[in-house]
Design a protein around this motif. Structure first.
Motif, PDB file in Angstrom:
ATOM      1  N   GLY A  84     -76.458  14.998  -3.701  1.00  0.00           N
ATOM      2  CA  GLY A  84     -76.796  16.148  -2.882  1.00  0.00           C
ATOM      3  C   GLY A  84     -76.699  15.937  -1.390  1.00  0.00           C
ATOM      4  O   GLY A  84     -77.272  16.701  -0.625  1.00  0.00           O
ATOM      5  N   TYR A  85     -75.973  14.925  -0.957  1.00  0.00           N
ATOM      6  CA  TYR A  85     -75.814  14.680   0.474  1.00  0.00           C
ATOM      7  C   TYR A  85     -74.549  15.377   0.960  1.00  0.00           C
ATOM      8  O   TYR A  85     -73.468  15.141   0.436  1.00  0.00           O
ATOM      9  CB  TYR A  85     -75.731  13.185   0.760  1.00  0.00           C
ATOM     10  CG  TYR A  85     -75.508  12.875   2.217  1.00  0.00           C
ATOM     11  CD1 TYR A  85     -76.518  13.074   3.149  1.00  0.00           C
ATOM     12  CD2 TYR A  85     -74.291  12.393   2.663  1.00  0.00           C
ATOM     13  CE1 TYR A  85     -76.318  12.802   4.485  1.00  0.00           C
ATOM     14  CE2 TYR A  85     -74.080  12.118   3.992  1.00  0.00           C
ATOM     15  CZ  TYR A  85     -75.088  12.315   4.902  1.00  0.00           C
ATOM     16  OH  TYR A  85     -74.879  12.051   6.235  1.00  0.00           O
ATOM     17  N   SER A  86     -74.693  16.241   1.936  1.00  0.00           N
ATOM     18  CA  SER A  86     -73.551  16.974   2.462  1.00  0.00           C
ATOM     19  C   SER A  86     -73.583  16.954   3.989  1.00  0.00           C
ATOM     20  O   SER A  86     -74.224  17.802   4.607  1.00  0.00           O
ATOM     21  CB  SER A  86     -73.558  18.417   1.947  1.00  0.00           C
ATOM     22  OG  SER A  86     -72.477  19.123   2.487  1.00  0.00           O
ATOM     23  N   PRO A  87     -72.898  15.984   4.605  1.00  0.00           N
ATOM     24  CA  PRO A  87     -72.928  15.912   6.069  1.00  0.00           C
ATOM     25  C   PRO A  87     -72.233  17.095   6.735  1.00  0.00           C
ATOM     26  O   PRO A  87     -72.522  17.430   7.873  1.00  0.00           O
ATOM     27  CB  PRO A  87     -72.213  14.601   6.379  1.00  0.00           C
ATOM     28  CG  PRO A  87     -71.376  14.325   5.186  1.00  0.00           C
ATOM     29  CD  PRO A  87     -72.083  14.947   4.017  1.00  0.00           C
ATOM     30  N   LEU A  88     -71.339  17.753   6.018  1.00  0.00           N
ATOM     31  CA  LEU A  88     -70.586  18.860   6.579  1.00  0.00           C
ATOM     32  C   LEU A  88     -71.424  20.135   6.664  1.00  0.00           C
ATOM     33  O   LEU A  88     -71.401  20.838   7.669  1.00  0.00           O
ATOM     34  CB  LEU A  88     -69.342  19.108   5.727  1.00  0.00           C
ATOM     35  CG  LEU A  88     -68.096  19.576   6.430  1.00  0.00           C
ATOM     36  CD1 LEU A  88     -67.749  18.665   7.590  1.00  0.00           C
ATOM     37  CD2 LEU A  88     -66.942  19.626   5.461  1.00  0.00           C
ATOM     38  N   PHE A  89     -72.167  20.430   5.613  1.00  0.00           N
ATOM     39  CA  PHE A  89     -72.905  21.690   5.546  1.00  0.00           C
ATOM     40  C   PHE A  89     -74.401  21.535   5.741  1.00  0.00           C
ATOM     41  O   PHE A  89     -75.119  22.515   5.831  1.00  0.00           O
ATOM     42  CB  PHE A  89     -72.639  22.389   4.210  1.00  0.00           C
ATOM     43  CG  PHE A  89     -71.211  22.803   4.046  1.00  0.00           C
ATOM     44  CD1 PHE A  89     -70.674  23.785   4.836  1.00  0.00           C
ATOM     45  CD2 PHE A  89     -70.398  22.184   3.109  1.00  0.00           C
ATOM     46  CE1 PHE A  89     -69.352  24.171   4.695  1.00  0.00           C
ATOM     47  CE2 PHE A  89     -69.083  22.559   2.956  1.00  0.00           C
ATOM     48  CZ  PHE A  89     -68.558  23.556   3.753  1.00  0.00           C
ATOM     49  N   GLY A  90     -74.904  20.337   5.779  1.00  0.00           N
ATOM     50  CA  GLY A  90     -76.332  20.128   5.984  1.00  0.00           C
ATOM     51  C   GLY A  90     -77.129  20.270   4.708  1.00  0.00           C
ATOM     52  O   GLY A  90     -76.616  20.645   3.656  1.00  0.00           O
ATOM     53  N   GLU A 136     -78.052  26.540  -1.116  1.00  0.00           N
ATOM     54  CA  GLU A 136     -79.224  27.324  -1.494  1.00  0.00           C
ATOM     55  C   GLU A 136     -79.477  28.465  -0.504  1.00  0.00           C
ATOM     56  O   GLU A 136     -79.749  29.596  -0.886  1.00  0.00           O
ATOM     57  CB  GLU A 136     -80.421  26.368  -1.548  1.00  0.00           C
ATOM     58  CG  GLU A 136     -81.575  26.763  -2.399  1.00  0.00           C
ATOM     59  CD  GLU A 136     -81.272  27.036  -3.849  1.00  0.00           C
ATOM     60  OE1 GLU A 136     -81.793  28.049  -4.329  1.00  0.00           O
ATOM     61  OE2 GLU A 136     -80.526  26.272  -4.499  1.00  0.00           O
ATOM     62  N   ARG A 137     -79.371  28.173   0.792  1.00  0.00           N
ATOM     63  CA  ARG A 137     -79.570  29.203   1.821  1.00  0.00           C
ATOM     64  C   ARG A 137     -78.504  30.295   1.722  1.00  0.00           C
ATOM     65  O   ARG A 137     -78.808  31.476   1.877  1.00  0.00           O
ATOM     66  CB  ARG A 137     -79.522  28.572   3.219  1.00  0.00           C
ATOM     67  CG  ARG A 137     -80.758  27.786   3.578  1.00  0.00           C
ATOM     68  CD  ARG A 137     -80.816  27.450   5.061  1.00  0.00           C
ATOM     69  NE  ARG A 137     -79.578  26.950   5.616  1.00  0.00           N
ATOM     70  CZ  ARG A 137     -79.266  25.657   5.775  1.00  0.00           C
ATOM     71  NH1 ARG A 137     -80.116  24.730   5.396  1.00  0.00           N
ATOM     72  NH2 ARG A 137     -78.111  25.303   6.322  1.00  0.00           N
ATOM     73  N   LYS A 138     -77.262  29.907   1.481  1.00  0.00           N
ATOM     74  CA  LYS A 138     -76.183  30.889   1.376  1.00  0.00           C
ATOM     75  C   LYS A 138     -76.379  31.794   0.158  1.00  0.00           C
ATOM     76  O   LYS A 138     -76.148  33.003   0.227  1.00  0.00           O
ATOM     77  CB  LYS A 138     -74.815  30.200   1.296  1.00  0.00           C
ATOM     78  CG  LYS A 138     -74.285  29.799   2.635  1.00  0.00           C
ATOM     79  CD  LYS A 138     -74.145  31.034   3.487  1.00  0.00           C
ATOM     80  CE  LYS A 138     -73.410  30.792   4.746  1.00  0.00           C
ATOM     81  NZ  LYS A 138     -73.400  31.953   5.621  1.00  0.00           N
TER      82      LYS A 138
END
Length: 94
Positions: free
Chosen positions: A73-79, A84-86
């Motif tokens: 669950g690590y996504s440096p591109l999208f934070g 979930e927010r989208k």
């Protein structure tokens, strides 16, 4: 009320199952990498002076790194929690 609680539990179960399968896939990929790359390095060492085994090691290694990021669950591109927010944002628009 009971139906809502059951749906929430089912959703959490499905999400947890997806995460477990992603982590399991990552470990399988990592195990295959740890077996195949040394075999290729040995073949490379025994057959030629050109270090061609570095190319599959780097390519597969990069893919393994990305796979690990996704599995945990690590996504440096999208934070953090971007997806979930989208989803919540699009659900509120409807």
């Amino acid at each position: 009320m009971e139906s809502n609680f059951t749906n929430d539990q089912n959703y959490k179960y499905q999400e947890a199952k997806k995460k477990v399968n992603a982590i399991k896939g990552f470990y399988g990929n990592a195990m295959a990498y740890c077996i195949v790359i040394p075999v290729l390095a040995y073949i490379n060492y025994r057959t030629t002076d050109f270090p061609w085994a570095i190319f599959p090691a780097l390519g597969w290694g990069f893919g393994l790194l990305i796979n690990g990021f996704c599995a945990y669950g690590y996504s440096p591109l999208f934070g953090k929690n971007w997806e979930e927010r989208k989803i919540k944002e699009f659900m509120q628009e409807s």
